[in-house]
Motif scaffolding. Structure first.
Motif, PDB file in Angstrom:
ATOM      1  N   LYS A  86       9.392  -7.921  -3.200  1.00  0.00           N
ATOM      2  CA  LYS A  86       8.978  -9.124  -2.476  1.00  0.00           C
ATOM      3  C   LYS A  86       9.545  -9.229  -1.065  1.00  0.00           C
ATOM      4  O   LYS A  86       8.860  -9.688  -0.143  1.00  0.00           O
ATOM      5  CB  LYS A  86       9.393 -10.378  -3.256  1.00  0.00           C
ATOM      6  CG  LYS A  86       8.630 -10.592  -4.541  1.00  0.00           C
ATOM      7  CD  LYS A  86       9.055 -11.912  -5.182  1.00  0.00           C
ATOM      8  CE  LYS A  86       8.258 -12.207  -6.442  1.00  0.00           C
ATOM      9  NZ  LYS A  86       8.663 -13.504  -7.055  1.00  0.00           N
ATOM     10  N   HIS A  87      10.785  -8.796  -0.874  1.00  0.00           N
ATOM     11  CA  HIS A  87      11.480  -9.145   0.360  1.00  0.00           C
ATOM     12  C   HIS A  87      11.922  -7.970   1.226  1.00  0.00           C
ATOM     13  O   HIS A  87      12.004  -8.124   2.442  1.00  0.00           O
ATOM     14  CB  HIS A  87      12.703 -10.005   0.027  1.00  0.00           C
ATOM     15  CG  HIS A  87      12.357 -11.237  -0.733  1.00  0.00           C
ATOM     16  ND1 HIS A  87      11.733 -12.322  -0.160  1.00  0.00           N
ATOM     17  CD2 HIS A  87      12.537 -11.559  -2.048  1.00  0.00           C
ATOM     18  CE1 HIS A  87      11.550 -13.261  -1.068  1.00  0.00           C
ATOM     19  NE2 HIS A  87      12.026 -12.828  -2.219  1.00  0.00           N
ATOM     20  N   ILE A  88      12.243  -6.852   0.635  1.00  0.00           N
ATOM     21  CA  ILE A  88      12.740  -5.737   1.447  1.00  0.00           C
ATOM     22  C   ILE A  88      11.622  -4.753   1.783  1.00  0.00           C
ATOM     23  O   ILE A  88      11.386  -4.439   2.946  1.00  0.00           O
ATOM     24  CB  ILE A  88      13.908  -5.024   0.733  1.00  0.00           C
ATOM     25  CG1 ILE A  88      15.089  -6.002   0.586  1.00  0.00           C
ATOM     26  CG2 ILE A  88      14.339  -3.776   1.523  1.00  0.00           C
ATOM     27  CD1 ILE A  88      16.317  -5.397  -0.060  1.00  0.00           C
ATOM     28  N   LEU A  89      10.916  -4.280   0.769  1.00  0.00           N
ATOM     29  CA  LEU A  89       9.807  -3.352   1.009  1.00  0.00           C
ATOM     30  C   LEU A  89       8.525  -4.093   1.360  1.00  0.00           C
ATOM     31  O   LEU A  89       7.593  -3.488   1.893  1.00  0.00           O
ATOM     32  CB  LEU A  89       9.580  -2.478  -0.229  1.00  0.00           C
ATOM     33  CG  LEU A  89      10.745  -1.566  -0.622  1.00  0.00           C
ATOM     34  CD1 LEU A  89      10.424  -0.815  -1.901  1.00  0.00           C
ATOM     35  CD2 LEU A  89      11.072  -0.584   0.502  1.00  0.00           C
ATOM     36  N   LYS A  90       8.487  -5.386   1.019  1.00  0.00           N
ATOM     37  CA  LYS A  90       7.296  -6.210   1.265  1.00  0.00           C
ATOM     38  C   LYS A  90       6.035  -5.515   0.783  1.00  0.00           C
ATOM     39  O   LYS A  90       5.007  -5.465   1.475  1.00  0.00           O
ATOM     40  CB  LYS A  90       7.189  -6.554   2.759  1.00  0.00           C
ATOM     41  CG  LYS A  90       8.383  -7.359   3.281  1.00  0.00           C
ATOM     42  CD  LYS A  90       8.181  -7.758   4.728  1.00  0.00           C
ATOM     43  CE  LYS A  90       9.385  -8.518   5.260  1.00  0.00           C
ATOM     44  NZ  LYS A  90       9.633  -9.783   4.552  1.00  0.00           N
ATOM     45  N   SER A  91       6.121  -4.988  -0.420  1.00  0.00           N
ATOM     46  CA  SER A  91       5.017  -4.223  -0.985  1.00  0.00           C
ATOM     47  C   SER A  91       3.971  -5.140  -1.602  1.00  0.00           C
ATOM     48  O   SER A  91       4.281  -6.188  -2.154  1.00  0.00           O
ATOM     49  CB  SER A  91       5.547  -3.273  -2.065  1.00  0.00           C
ATOM     50  OG  SER A  91       4.495  -2.577  -2.693  1.00  0.00           O
ATOM     51  N   ARG A  92       2.733  -4.724  -1.488  1.00  0.00           N
ATOM     52  CA  ARG A  92       1.635  -5.404  -2.161  1.00  0.00           C
ATOM     53  C   ARG A  92       0.854  -4.407  -3.012  1.00  0.00           C
ATOM     54  O   ARG A  92      -0.297  -4.627  -3.362  1.00  0.00           O
ATOM     55  CB  ARG A  92       0.694  -6.057  -1.135  1.00  0.00           C
ATOM     56  CG  ARG A  92       1.350  -7.155  -0.307  1.00  0.00           C
ATOM     57  CD  ARG A  92       1.738  -8.349  -1.161  1.00  0.00           C
ATOM     58  NE  ARG A  92       2.353  -9.428  -0.370  1.00  0.00           N
ATOM     59  CZ  ARG A  92       3.643  -9.550  -0.164  1.00  0.00           C
ATOM     60  NH1 ARG A  92       4.495  -8.657  -0.678  1.00  0.00           N
ATOM     61  NH2 ARG A  92       4.120 -10.539   0.557  1.00  0.00           N
ATOM     62  N   CYS A 139      15.606   2.569  -2.415  1.00  0.00           N
ATOM     63  CA  CYS A 139      16.395   2.710  -1.191  1.00  0.00           C
ATOM     64  C   CYS A 139      15.809   3.773  -0.269  1.00  0.00           C
ATOM     65  O   CYS A 139      15.718   3.576   0.950  1.00  0.00           O
ATOM     66  CB  CYS A 139      17.846   3.055  -1.522  1.00  0.00           C
ATOM     67  SG  CYS A 139      18.719   1.771  -2.436  1.00  0.00           S
ATOM     68  N   LEU A 140      15.414   4.888  -0.842  1.00  0.00           N
ATOM     69  CA  LEU A 140      14.819   5.962  -0.048  1.00  0.00           C
ATOM     70  C   LEU A 140      13.450   5.544   0.487  1.00  0.00           C
ATOM     71  O   LEU A 140      13.087   5.876   1.624  1.00  0.00           O
ATOM     72  CB  LEU A 140      14.697   7.229  -0.903  1.00  0.00           C
ATOM     73  CG  LEU A 140      16.023   7.803  -1.418  1.00  0.00           C
ATOM     74  CD1 LEU A 140      15.764   9.013  -2.315  1.00  0.00           C
ATOM     75  CD2 LEU A 140      16.945   8.171  -0.267  1.00  0.00           C
ATOM     76  N   LEU A 141      12.703   4.811  -0.329  1.00  0.00           N
ATOM     77  CA  LEU A 141      11.400   4.307   0.103  1.00  0.00           C
ATOM     78  C   LEU A 141      11.562   3.319   1.263  1.00  0.00           C
ATOM     79  O   LEU A 141      10.722   3.272   2.169  1.00  0.00           O
ATOM     80  CB  LEU A 141      10.696   3.627  -1.076  1.00  0.00           C
ATOM     81  CG  LEU A 141       9.256   3.147  -0.846  1.00  0.00           C
ATOM     82  CD1 LEU A 141       8.352   4.302  -0.425  1.00  0.00           C
ATOM     83  CD2 LEU A 141       8.709   2.472  -2.104  1.00  0.00           C
ATOM     84  N   TYR A 142      12.650   2.559   1.231  1.00  0.00           N
ATOM     85  CA  TYR A 142      12.945   1.629   2.328  1.00  0.00           C
ATOM     86  C   TYR A 142      13.061   2.382   3.643  1.00  0.00           C
ATOM     87  O   TYR A 142      12.477   1.971   4.673  1.00  0.00           O
ATOM     88  CB  TYR A 142      14.235   0.861   2.031  1.00  0.00           C
ATOM     89  CG  TYR A 142      14.795   0.126   3.222  1.00  0.00           C
ATOM     90  CD1 TYR A 142      14.287  -1.118   3.597  1.00  0.00           C
ATOM     91  CD2 TYR A 142      15.838   0.673   3.980  1.00  0.00           C
ATOM     92  CE1 TYR A 142      14.803  -1.803   4.692  1.00  0.00           C
ATOM     93  CE2 TYR A 142      16.359  -0.009   5.070  1.00  0.00           C
ATOM     94  CZ  TYR A 142      15.835  -1.241   5.426  1.00  0.00           C
ATOM     95  OH  TYR A 142      16.350  -1.908   6.510  1.00  0.00           O
ATOM     96  N   ASN A 148       8.425   4.712   9.482  1.00  0.00           N
ATOM     97  CA  ASN A 148       7.018   4.744   9.897  1.00  0.00           C
ATOM     98  C   ASN A 148       6.509   3.385  10.373  1.00  0.00           C
ATOM     99  O   ASN A 148       5.314   3.201  10.623  1.00  0.00           O
ATOM    100  CB  ASN A 148       6.106   5.299   8.773  1.00  0.00           C
ATOM    101  CG  ASN A 148       6.079   4.399   7.539  1.00  0.00           C
ATOM    102  OD1 ASN A 148       6.268   3.191   7.626  1.00  0.00           O
ATOM    103  ND2 ASN A 148       5.816   5.000   6.378  1.00  0.00           N
ATOM    104  N   GLY A 149       7.436   2.417  10.489  1.00  0.00           N
ATOM    105  CA  GLY A 149       7.087   1.137  11.067  1.00  0.00           C
ATOM    106  C   GLY A 149       6.364   0.175  10.152  1.00  0.00           C
ATOM    107  O   GLY A 149       5.804  -0.825  10.620  1.00  0.00           O
ATOM    108  N   SER A 150       6.396   0.429   8.850  1.00  0.00           N
ATOM    109  CA  SER A 150       5.676  -0.438   7.908  1.00  0.00           C
ATOM    110  C   SER A 150       6.390  -1.768   7.681  1.00  0.00           C
ATOM    111  O   SER A 150       5.766  -2.758   7.288  1.00  0.00           O
ATOM    112  CB  SER A 150       5.497   0.270   6.561  1.00  0.00           C
ATOM    113  OG  SER A 150       4.765   1.461   6.718  1.00  0.00           O
TER     114      SER A 150
END
Length: 222
Positions: A86-92, A139-142, A148-150
């Motif tokens: 929800k908050h760090i990766l902001k993934s949908r 963590c690595l995905l972060y 890459n600016g995501s």
């Protein structure tokens, strides 16, 4: 004082640190960012589990507490998954949700094998290993999404990710041979448990600092 008694004594630093952190978090709770509130909830979870460890390990007639590890792993992983999603990766991403659900299911399935969890000689928490490995992956995905600016650079998230990566990498290394660590002589594995305790307390202190820092920053903005 033998090594076992010494380790038990210094392990009291963990709940003392947690109580201090919860007081800091409670005092600043209304001013905390939603993402940082996850850290407060995590400290509450850790204190509850620490007290359960001590009760079942020292005071209960069972004198056995290893079965708590996969239960803790389930809720620990759920908290960090929610925080990162929800908050760090902001993934949908639906794939991310499926990944989290699959990992939680694997950890939960381990809880069904009660007989193995209740015998020290055969104990092995695959669920904790899965949870730790998945959090290291977050963590690595972060870093990948950051490069890459995501996602934007958020100071608290950057510091938190470093602490989480280091702590759960150490945790992963320690819990892979957990069967050996809980069955071998304390004189052989003493340094491993000291490393675990030091890493735990340092991780708690980092989380407490981030909670305090975020609360003070928000207070100044208000």
């Amino acid at each position: 004082m033998d090594q076992n008694q010494f380790l038990t004594l210094i392990s009291l630093l963990a709940p003392i640190t947690l109580v201090f952190g919860i007081i800091v978090g409670f005092y600043n709770f209304k001013r905390l960012d939603v993402s940082i509130r996850f850290l407060f909830f995590y400290l509450v979870l850790c204190l509850a589990v620490d007290l359960l460890y001590r009760y079942f390990g020292y005071y209960s007639h069972l004198k056995y507490n290893l079965f708590i590890i996969p239960i803790f792993a389930f809720f620990e992983f759920a908290i960090f998954s929610g925080l990162y999603y929800k908050h760090i990766l902001k993934s949908r991403s639906n794939t991310f949700i499926l990944f989290v659900a699959a990992a939680l299911l694997c950890i939960f399935i381990e809880l069904l094998f009660v007989n193995r969890l209740l015998h020290q000689k055969s104990f092995q928490s695959y669920g904790k290993v899965i949870g730790d490995a998945a959090i290291v992956f977050y963590c690595l995905l972060y870093y990948w999404k950051l490069f890459n600016g995501s996602i934007p650079i958020v100071t608290e998230h950057r510091y938190l990710n470093v602490a989480v990566l280091i702590y759960f990498s150490i945790n992963l290394i320690l819990f892979l041979p957990i069967n050996f660590l809980v069955n071998a002589s304390i004189s052989i594995v003493f340094l491993f448990w000291v490393l675990n305790l030091v890493s735990v307390i340092l991780f708690y202190l980092v989380l407490i600092y981030l909670i305090w820092r975020n609360g003070k920053t928000r207070e100044c903005l208000l």
